[in-house]
Design a protein around this motif. Structure first.
Motif, PDB file in Angstrom:
ATOM      1  N   ASN A   1       4.426  -1.450  11.006  1.00  0.00           N
ATOM      2  CA  ASN A   1       5.701  -1.002  10.454  1.00  0.00           C
ATOM      3  C   ASN A   1       6.827  -1.815  11.105  1.00  0.00           C
ATOM      4  OD1 ASN A   1       8.020   0.244   9.575  1.00  0.00           O
ATOM      5  ND2 ASN A   1       7.486   2.287  10.302  1.00  0.00           N
TER       6      ASN A   1
ATOM      7  N   THR B   1      -0.049  14.565   6.056  1.00  0.00           N
ATOM      8  CA  THR B   1      -1.484  14.602   6.346  1.00  0.00           C
ATOM      9  C   THR B   1      -1.721  15.461   7.580  1.00  0.00           C
ATOM     10  OG1 THR B   1      -1.774  12.376   5.452  1.00  0.00           O
ATOM     11  CG2 THR B   1      -3.526  13.235   6.868  1.00  0.00           C
TER      12      THR B   1
ATOM     13  N   ALA C   1       5.769   3.827   1.808  1.00  0.00           N
ATOM     14  CA  ALA C   1       6.427   4.977   2.435  1.00  0.00           C
ATOM     15  C   ALA C   1       7.319   4.520   3.583  1.00  0.00           C
ATOM     16  CB  ALA C   1       5.384   5.970   2.935  1.00  0.00           C
ATOM     17  N   ASP C   2       6.850   3.556   4.378  1.00  0.00           N
ATOM     18  CA  ASP C   2       7.668   3.036   5.475  1.00  0.00           C
ATOM     19  C   ASP C   2       8.912   2.334   4.948  1.00  0.00           C
ATOM     20  OD1 ASP C   2       6.061   3.925   7.580  1.00  0.00           O
ATOM     21  OD2 ASP C   2       4.737   2.184   7.437  1.00  0.00           O
TER      22      ASP C   2
ATOM     23  N   ALA D   1       1.418   6.012  11.957  1.00  0.00           N
ATOM     24  CA  ALA D   1       1.717   7.446  11.937  1.00  0.00           C
ATOM     25  C   ALA D   1       2.383   7.869  13.235  1.00  0.00           C
ATOM     26  CB  ALA D   1       0.430   8.236  11.715  1.00  0.00           C
TER      27      ALA D   1
ATOM     28  N   ARG E   1       3.463  10.236   5.822  1.00  0.00           N
ATOM     29  CA  ARG E   1       2.749   9.036   5.390  1.00  0.00           C
ATOM     30  C   ARG E   1       3.397   7.804   5.998  1.00  0.00           C
ATOM     31  NH1 ARG E   1       2.307   9.253  -0.636  1.00  0.00           N
ATOM     32  NH2 ARG E   1       0.448  10.488  -0.203  1.00  0.00           N
ATOM     33  N   SER E   2       2.598   6.947   6.641  1.00  0.00           N
ATOM     34  CA  SER E   2       3.105   5.750   7.294  1.00  0.00           C
ATOM     35  C   SER E   2       1.937   4.861   7.696  1.00  0.00           C
ATOM     36  CB  SER E   2       3.924   6.114   8.534  1.00  0.00           C
ATOM     37  OG  SER E   2       4.284   4.969   9.274  1.00  0.00           O
ATOM     38  N   ALA E   3       2.204   3.559   7.770  1.00  0.00           N
ATOM     39  CA  ALA E   3       1.183   2.640   8.278  1.00  0.00           C
ATOM     40  C   ALA E   3       1.014   2.793   9.780  1.00  0.00           C
ATOM     41  CB  ALA E   3       1.566   1.197   7.931  1.00  0.00           C
TER      42      ALA E   3
ATOM     43  N   SER F   1       0.846  -1.188   0.000  1.00  0.00           N
ATOM     44  CA  SER F   1       0.000   0.000   0.000  1.00  0.00           C
ATOM     45  C   SER F   1       0.886   1.244   0.000  1.00  0.00           C
ATOM     46  CB  SER F   1      -0.896   0.010   1.246  1.00  0.00           C
ATOM     47  OG  SER F   1      -0.109   0.194   2.413  1.00  0.00           O
ATOM     48  N   GLU F   2       0.284   2.409  -0.236  1.00  0.00           N
ATOM     49  CA  GLU F   2       1.057   3.652  -0.251  1.00  0.00           C
ATOM     50  C   GLU F   2       1.764   3.874   1.080  1.00  0.00           C
ATOM     51  OE1 GLU F   2      -0.790   7.235  -1.393  1.00  0.00           O
ATOM     52  OE2 GLU F   2      -1.268   6.595  -3.430  1.00  0.00           O
ATOM     53  N   ASN F   3       1.065   3.610   2.191  1.00  0.00           N
ATOM     54  CA  ASN F   3       1.662   3.819   3.508  1.00  0.00           C
ATOM     55  C   ASN F   3       2.789   2.817   3.768  1.00  0.00           C
ATOM     56  OD1 ASN F   3      -0.017   5.957   4.104  1.00  0.00           O
ATOM     57  ND2 ASN F   3      -1.532   4.704   5.160  1.00  0.00           N
ATOM     58  N   GLU F   4       2.591   1.572   3.373  1.00  0.00           N
ATOM     59  CA  GLU F   4       3.642   0.559   3.564  1.00  0.00           C
ATOM     60  C   GLU F   4       4.864   0.869   2.704  1.00  0.00           C
ATOM     61  OE1 GLU F   4       0.780  -3.305   4.581  1.00  0.00           O
ATOM     62  OE2 GLU F   4       1.319  -2.809   2.498  1.00  0.00           O
TER      63      GLU F   4
END
Length: 426
Positions: A353, A247, A231-232, A316, A312-314, A226-229
């Motif tokens: 994460n 965000t 990003a991590d 935050a 952005r993060s799974a 995913s986008e958040n994953e």
């Protein structure tokens, strides 16, 4: 809004313990021929070893504390600035209302001009060039991670005893190759390996190598993240903060729950933790090259108001705070986690994460014991070996239970601030 200082808040600004100790030795008013204030600017003359005293000042007009001193020290704040701030915070000395000298006036005017300078929007980069640049870096990173996978396989096959026999130059050489592959996050993790080799059971080393291998596998399957994953993953590999992905938080009122400054390779890193009214936790990161000053930090146990945005993060946690205004000193809230919940909370965070190295937690009511933080239910957690000012924290919690904010890494707890139970806010 002018800043209200306490001795503890000044201590948190010190670049290292030696500077703080030297500054504390300068808190005798007799060492200051002149102590003065000009509005929310404090200044003075500190008698040094030379014939002429040093001219020292601190700008307290905003939470972004800045200091200036005519001494040759390369530390910021220097011991003279810390001494001046400690005197001001404790109310000691005979302070006179005097205009700042011309030299300091030019410095203050320059700070004011930079603060009022309108921010210009950066020009939009050519999208095609950005895509080309990223494709080139992605290829280099992929090649570096392929080499890392082979290196990790060799390391595990040879075993811990063989790893202990390697020279530091071998670890540093492998880290340098990761830097060449534009993987600074991987290089930092490799440089941490020698510190884990002395442990007999090898559990910490095995977990550390597992995180490195997970980076390889996550990169190979990055298109399925995913986008958040994703990003991590990029953060763990060492990519800079993506400000376009921030965000905005719904909370504008924060408590500075504590901060810690550490040396990481050639960087000085400061972690500042914030607590929101609803229990939200945010982490601010500041970096500076070694021997270069960090920007002014936020004093602990002070309220701040400002626009905060999460990266952005799974899970935050890291954030950016803009337009912070000081709201004065405060205390930790009486809304905390129990020691029994630490393991569960850590597992939940890692599930989101797996490259997290620490989380900020508020515990209480607890008390300190040798090497441990404990509660009335018989639960305990080991204290981090580098727990700062432990004697001071224990003194605060000796007569009654306390609320403590600190960092939990899954094994040890690093306390940063303490509020006795009777002084905690509702």
């Amino acid at each position: 809004m002018p800043l209200t200082l306490t001795p503890e808040a000044v201590a948190a600004l010190a670049p290292d313990p030696a500077s703080l100790k030297a500054g504390q030795k300068l808190t005798a008013p007799g060492k200051w021929p002149v102590l003065a204030h000009d509005g929310d600017v404090v200044w003075g003359e500190a008698q040094g070893s030379g014939a002429h005293p040093y001219l020292v000042a601190a700008d307290l007009r905003t939470p972004d504390i800045a200091t200036k001193c005519s001494c040759p020290s390369r530390k910021f704040p220097c011991k003279h600035a810390l001494g001046l701030l400690l005197l001001h915070a404790s109310g000691a000395g005979d302070w006179k209302a005097l205009a700042v000298p011309e030299e300091l006036s030019r410095w203050l005017e320059g700070r004011q001009a930079r603060a009022e300078k309108p921010k210009t929007e950066p020009k939009e980069a050519d999208a095609a060039q950005q895509t080309k640049t990223w494709a080139k870096r992605e290829k280099k990173m992929g090649a570096g991670l392929e080499a890392l996978e082979l290196w990790l396989a060799d390391l595990v096959r040879e075993g811990i005893l063989a790893a202990r026999g390697r020279s530091y130059g071998e670890w540093d050489g492998q880290a340098a190759r990761m830097v060449d592959a534009q993987l600074p996050g991987v290089a930092r993790l490799i440089r941490q390996i020698p510190d884990l080799l002395h442990e007999e059971d090898g559990q910490a080393l095995t977990a550390h190598l597992g995180r490195l291998y997970l980076l390889v596998r996550a990169w190979q399957g990055r298109d399925n993240l995913s986008e958040n994953e994703r990003a991590d993953l990029l953060t763990a590999l060492g990519m800079p903060l993506d400000r376009a992905g921030l965000t905005r938080s719904d909370t504008d009122d924060w408590l500075v729950a504590g901060s810690v400054t550490e040396e990481e390779g050639r960087l000085t890193v400061r972690r500042t933790w914030l607590l929101g009214g609803g229990g939200e936790v945010a982490l601010l990161l500041d970096f500076a090259p070694q021997n270069q000053p960090l920007g002014a930090g936020h004093p602990p146990l002070h309220r701040l108001s400002g626009a905060l945005s999460y990266a952005r993060s799974a899970f935050a946690q890291r954030a950016v705070l803009e337009g912070a205004l000081d709201g004065g000193p405060s205390a930790l809230p009486a809304r905390a986690s129990a020691l029994a919940d630490l393991s569960r909370q850590w597992a939940q965070a890692l599930a989101l994460n797996p490259w997290l190295e620490r989380v900020g937690v508020l515990l209480g009511p607890v008390h300190f014991a040798p090497g441990q933080v404990c509660d009335a239910q018989g639960q305990a957690a080991a204290l981090h070996p580098s727990a700062p000012n432990l004697w001071h924290l224990r003194a605060l919690a000796d007569t009654e239970p306390a609320y403590v904010f600190g960092e939990w890494d899954g094994v040890t707890f690093l306390p940063l601030t303490v509020t006795p139970q009777s002084e905690a806010t509702p």
